[in-house]
Design a protein around this motif. Sequence first.
Motif, PDB file in Angstrom:
ATOM      1  N   MET A   1     -64.761-149.842   3.723  1.00 29.96           N
ATOM      2  CA  MET A   1     -64.090-149.805   5.003  1.00 29.96           C
ATOM      3  C   MET A   1     -62.623-149.480   4.759  1.00 29.96           C
ATOM      4  O   MET A   1     -62.010-149.958   3.824  1.00 29.96           O
ATOM      5  CB  MET A   1     -64.234-151.159   5.701  1.00 29.96           C
ATOM      6  N   THR A   2     -62.094-148.656   5.621  1.00 28.37           N
ATOM      7  CA  THR A   2     -60.695-148.255   5.520  1.00 28.37           C
ATOM      8  C   THR A   2     -59.914-148.837   6.684  1.00 28.37           C
ATOM      9  O   THR A   2     -60.379-148.812   7.813  1.00 28.37           O
ATOM     10  CB  THR A   2     -60.579-146.721   5.562  1.00 28.37           C
ATOM     11  N   TYR A   3     -58.740-149.344   6.403  1.00 29.97           N
ATOM     12  CA  TYR A   3     -57.857-149.886   7.430  1.00 29.97           C
ATOM     13  C   TYR A   3     -56.614-149.009   7.515  1.00 29.97           C
ATOM     14  O   TYR A   3     -56.112-148.534   6.507  1.00 29.97           O
ATOM     15  CB  TYR A   3     -57.424-151.319   7.091  1.00 29.97           C
ATOM     16  N   THR A   4     -56.122-148.810   8.704  1.00 31.65           N
ATOM     17  CA  THR A   4     -54.880-148.078   8.906  1.00 31.65           C
ATOM     18  C   THR A   4     -53.881-149.020   9.550  1.00 31.65           C
ATOM     19  O   THR A   4     -54.172-149.634  10.569  1.00 31.65           O
ATOM     20  CB  THR A   4     -55.102-146.865   9.832  1.00 31.65           C
ATOM     21  N   ILE A   5     -52.737-149.126   8.932  1.00 32.64           N
ATOM     22  CA  ILE A   5     -51.679-149.994   9.449  1.00 32.64           C
ATOM     23  C   ILE A   5     -50.452-149.125   9.669  1.00 32.64           C
ATOM     24  O   ILE A   5     -50.013-148.431   8.753  1.00 32.64           O
ATOM     25  CB  ILE A   5     -51.352-151.128   8.450  1.00 32.64           C
ATOM     26  N   LYS A   6     -49.909-149.144  10.859  1.00 28.97           N
ATOM     27  CA  LYS A   6     -48.710-148.361  11.146  1.00 28.97           C
ATOM     28  C   LYS A   6     -47.528-149.311  11.279  1.00 28.97           C
ATOM     29  O   LYS A   6     -47.566-150.264  12.038  1.00 28.97           O
ATOM     30  CB  LYS A   6     -48.886-147.563  12.428  1.00 28.97           C
ATOM     31  N   ILE A   7     -46.488-149.014  10.519  1.00 26.60           N
ATOM     32  CA  ILE A   7     -45.274-149.829  10.549  1.00 26.60           C
ATOM     33  C   ILE A   7     -44.099-148.880  10.775  1.00 26.60           C
ATOM     34  O   ILE A   7     -43.896-147.946  10.003  1.00 26.60           O
ATOM     35  CB  ILE A   7     -45.075-150.604   9.234  1.00 26.60           C
ATOM     36  N   GLN A   8     -43.345-149.103  11.811  1.00 29.00           N
ATOM     37  CA  GLN A   8     -42.144-148.310  12.044  1.00 29.00           C
ATOM     38  C   GLN A   8     -40.992-148.981  11.314  1.00 29.00           C
ATOM     39  O   GLN A   8     -40.736-150.169  11.496  1.00 29.00           O
ATOM     40  CB  GLN A   8     -41.854-148.213  13.541  1.00 29.00           C
ATOM     41  N   ASP A   9     -40.316-148.211  10.500  1.00 30.49           N
ATOM     42  CA  ASP A   9     -39.270-148.786   9.634  1.00 30.49           C
ATOM     43  C   ASP A   9     -37.913-148.859  10.325  1.00 30.49           C
ATOM     44  O   ASP A   9     -36.896-148.492   9.778  1.00 30.49           O
ATOM     45  CB  ASP A   9     -39.164-148.016   8.330  1.00 30.49           C
ATOM     46  N   LYS A  25     -48.746-150.991  -4.244  1.00 25.83           N
ATOM     47  CA  LYS A  25     -49.440-149.727  -4.497  1.00 25.83           C
ATOM     48  C   LYS A  25     -49.422-149.378  -5.983  1.00 25.83           C
ATOM     49  O   LYS A  25     -50.378-148.811  -6.519  1.00 25.83           O
ATOM     50  CB  LYS A  25     -48.786-148.620  -3.675  1.00 25.83           C
ATOM     51  N   ASP A  26     -48.345-149.738  -6.659  1.00 20.83           N
ATOM     52  CA  ASP A  26     -48.242-149.450  -8.090  1.00 20.83           C
ATOM     53  C   ASP A  26     -49.275-150.229  -8.901  1.00 20.83           C
ATOM     54  O   ASP A  26     -49.718-149.772  -9.950  1.00 20.83           O
ATOM     55  CB  ASP A  26     -46.837-149.785  -8.606  1.00 20.83           C
ATOM     56  N   ASP A  27     -49.676-151.398  -8.406  1.00 18.30           N
ATOM     57  CA  ASP A  27     -50.614-152.245  -9.140  1.00 18.30           C
ATOM     58  C   ASP A  27     -52.066-152.095  -8.686  1.00 18.30           C
ATOM     59  O   ASP A  27     -52.977-152.441  -9.427  1.00 18.30           O
ATOM     60  CB  ASP A  27     -50.213-153.717  -8.996  1.00 18.30           C
ATOM     61  N   TYR A  28     -52.272-151.598  -7.471  1.00 22.16           N
ATOM     62  CA  TYR A  28     -53.624-151.524  -6.919  1.00 22.16           C
ATOM     63  C   TYR A  28     -53.915-150.098  -6.464  1.00 22.16           C
ATOM     64  O   TYR A  28     -53.243-149.564  -5.583  1.00 22.16           O
ATOM     65  CB  TYR A  28     -53.782-152.481  -5.738  1.00 22.16           C
ATOM     66  N   ASP A  29     -54.948-149.496  -7.068  1.00 19.08           N
ATOM     67  CA  ASP A  29     -55.250-148.100  -6.756  1.00 19.08           C
ATOM     68  C   ASP A  29     -55.914-147.908  -5.392  1.00 19.08           C
ATOM     69  O   ASP A  29     -56.043-146.776  -4.923  1.00 19.08           O
ATOM     70  CB  ASP A  29     -56.125-147.485  -7.846  1.00 19.08           C
ATOM     71  N   PHE A  30     -56.320-148.973  -4.734  1.00 17.07           N
ATOM     72  CA  PHE A  30     -56.962-148.843  -3.426  1.00 17.07           C
ATOM     73  C   PHE A  30     -55.956-148.803  -2.274  1.00 17.07           C
ATOM     74  O   PHE A  30     -56.343-148.615  -1.119  1.00 17.07           O
ATOM     75  CB  PHE A  30     -57.976-149.967  -3.183  1.00 17.07           C
ATOM     76  N   ILE A  31     -54.677-148.925  -2.577  1.00 20.89           N
ATOM     77  CA  ILE A  31     -53.646-148.855  -1.543  1.00 20.89           C
ATOM     78  C   ILE A  31     -53.079-147.442  -1.525  1.00 20.89           C
ATOM     79  O   ILE A  31     -52.682-146.904  -2.555  1.00 20.89           O
ATOM     80  CB  ILE A  31     -52.513-149.878  -1.791  1.00 20.89           C
ATOM     81  N   GLU A  32     -53.049-146.854  -0.334  1.00 20.90           N
ATOM     82  CA  GLU A  32     -52.491-145.521  -0.154  1.00 20.90           C
ATOM     83  C   GLU A  32     -51.476-145.586   0.980  1.00 20.90           C
ATOM     84  O   GLU A  32     -51.748-146.143   2.030  1.00 20.90           O
ATOM     85  CB  GLU A  32     -53.602-144.541   0.203  1.00 20.90           C
ATOM     86  N   ILE A  33     -50.316-145.023   0.755  1.00 22.76           N
ATOM     87  CA  ILE A  33     -49.257-145.030   1.763  1.00 22.76           C
ATOM     88  C   ILE A  33     -48.930-143.589   2.118  1.00 22.76           C
ATOM     89  O   ILE A  33     -48.650-142.775   1.243  1.00 22.76           O
ATOM     90  CB  ILE A  33     -47.997-145.758   1.246  1.00 22.76           C
ATOM     91  N   LYS A  34     -48.985-143.310   3.411  1.00 22.47           N
ATOM     92  CA  LYS A  34     -48.641-141.972   3.899  1.00 22.47           C
ATOM     93  C   LYS A  34     -47.540-142.106   4.935  1.00 22.47           C
ATOM     94  O   LYS A  34     -47.620-142.939   5.820  1.00 22.47           O
ATOM     95  CB  LYS A  34     -49.850-141.308   4.556  1.00 22.47           C
TER      96      LYS A  34
END
Length: 72
Positions: A1-9, A25-34
Amino acid sequence: MTYTIKIQDRSTKAKSIINMLKALKDDYDFIEIKKDNNKVEFDLDKELDKRYKSFQKNKNGKDWAILKKELM
């Protein structure tokens, strides 16, 4: 399952969360940031016109409950 989280900076807390996720993200390969550039990929007015014309041609559309099940 994939989750999408949107955060406005826009706030300090939001930036802190983004930095924390970047570190994870550096420690866990399942985290992707776009990074989202907030670009609209289509012209909303044209899309609404197209859908309205389609509705005018065929007013026997699907019931919302059925359509929602098909989309899930």
